[in-house]
Design a protein around this motif. Sequence first.
Motif, short mmCIF file in Angstrom:
data_model
loop_
_atom_site.label_atom_id
_atom_site.label_comp_id
_atom_site.label_asym_id
_atom_site.label_seq_id
_atom_site.Cartn_x
_atom_site.Cartn_y
_atom_site.Cartn_z
N ASN A 38 0.87 -1.18 0.00
CA ASN A 38 0.00 0.00 0.00
C ASN A 38 0.91 1.24 0.00
O ASN A 38 1.84 1.28 -0.78
CB ASN A 38 -0.98 -0.02 1.17
N GLY A 39 0.66 2.22 0.84
CA GLY A 39 1.53 3.39 0.87
C GLY A 39 2.39 3.47 2.11
O GLY A 39 3.10 4.46 2.30
N ASP A 93 -4.70 3.34 5.74
CA ASP A 93 -4.11 3.30 4.39
C ASP A 93 -4.89 2.31 3.52
O ASP A 93 -4.84 1.10 3.74
CB ASP A 93 -2.64 2.89 4.49
N ARG A 94 -5.57 2.86 2.53
CA ARG A 94 -6.36 2.02 1.62
C ARG A 94 -5.79 2.00 0.20
O ARG A 94 -6.42 1.51 -0.72
CB ARG A 94 -7.81 2.52 1.57
N SER A 95 -4.60 2.55 0.04
CA SER A 95 -4.01 2.66 -1.30
C SER A 95 -3.27 1.38 -1.69
O SER A 95 -2.09 1.41 -2.02
CB SER A 95 -3.06 3.86 -1.36
N HIS A 96 -3.97 0.25 -1.62
CA HIS A 96 -3.35 -1.03 -1.93
C HIS A 96 -3.11 -1.15 -3.44
O HIS A 96 -4.01 -0.91 -4.24
CB HIS A 96 -4.25 -2.18 -1.46
N LYS A 97 -1.90 -1.50 -3.80
CA LYS A 97 -1.55 -1.62 -5.21
C LYS A 97 -2.25 -2.84 -5.81
O LYS A 97 -2.38 -3.89 -5.17
CB LYS A 97 -0.03 -1.71 -5.37
#
Length: 446
Positions: A295-296, A304-308
């Motif tokens: 993620n970030g 943190d929800r910015s999972h790649k």
Amino acid sequence: MRYIMKISVVLLLFLSTLAHGQGQKDYSPSPENLETRHWFQEVRFGLFIHWGVYSILGDGEWVMNNQNISIDAYEKLPTFFNPVAFDAEEWVKMAKDAGMKYITITSRHHDGFSMFDTKANSYDIVDGTPYGKDVLKQLADACHKEGIKLFFYYSLLDWHSDDYYPRGRTGTNISGRNAGDWDNYISFMKTQLTELLTNYGDIAGIWFDGHWDQKEWDGKKFGKLQVDWHYDEIYKLIHDLQPQCLIGNNHHLAPIEGEDFQMFEKDLPGKNTTGFGTPASDIGQLPLEVCETINGSWGFNLQDRSHKSEKELVHYMVKAAGHGSNLLLNVGPMPNGKIQEEHKESLKKMGQWMRENGETIYATSAGPVPPTEEMASTQKEKTIYLHLLEQDDKVFVKDFDLNIKTVKLYKDKSTLVHQKNGFGLLVQIPKDKLDPLDTIIEITLK
């Protein structure tokens, strides 16, 4: 003129040493070390683990600095850190199933708390938590059992210790920090490194971080180093204790004498998307490693929800290999000792992709086509693997002038229509055979 040039080179090397820190003088890697380097260059994929008492707060591993948490307040965290769900064998199996060949875990991060049974102080997981067990020992035993090599991340900087003095550029607003003795701090690190390289079996590498904290920074580049890190002594200690053990240092500079691999934080080699990346001119001849998050965040971050996506992770893997580099992909375990389900799912998908396509990644070198957003290449002897990262059925590789024997689709070995001329190589792929993640072309040279 040559004499003047020679003096200039010597002077530059001398100034570089002053700026970077004195390395291990006259270092000559042992046969065991060279063997580990060779292994490291071929494995291409590892698991990074950032885990500590900071996971309780769910705001990343820099929470002590970012929230300016005082020493006495932060010291309360270990008293309720009790990761009863931690299962070392499950972690190692997860990494192995993902196609990873090694694990790098934080033994001590910038908050100064040790995740192992150290005798250097009592600020550690065995003496300071209700859990009371050495997670690194459990992980080391599981790694050795499964043939996964183990690296220890070790922070050079410390926001907790008074002896980390003079202060660096971070943690300056944390109350409760007092003046101490730098030489005592160096001795403390030597004691801990000796423990890590004595009590946990064969260790494949030490991953240093924090050098940059003691360097002047003008917002664009690092300046003068204000302390002596005693790398000449520390690097020698490591190589003497375990000659095969690789040393890497996340200082964002050219390699220092005594180091065995060069790493790049959240950046491909030679890139500088972060603003603190290592310049292309400072890339040495050592094995390379890129580290990145799923993620970030490095440490567990609840928000943190910015999972790649799978596509983003596969593309990063391919580009790293296209630079001749390993990818060290990070997870930040939760305070209970479990890995986030989203991250476990990401690693599962990576494992499936590596089982199908790993031949194009493992034991390869950087290919003749430099990585771009559109494509990357790896090479194994006379075979070039061209990874097409966009779904285009007609691909042109500019200035490709190598003698071609065959051009096939890697997945089913079907022959592809192609044409080579003075401008480069044109390849046509049937539209129904394009892969949404990565279409791989196998080019065999004469």
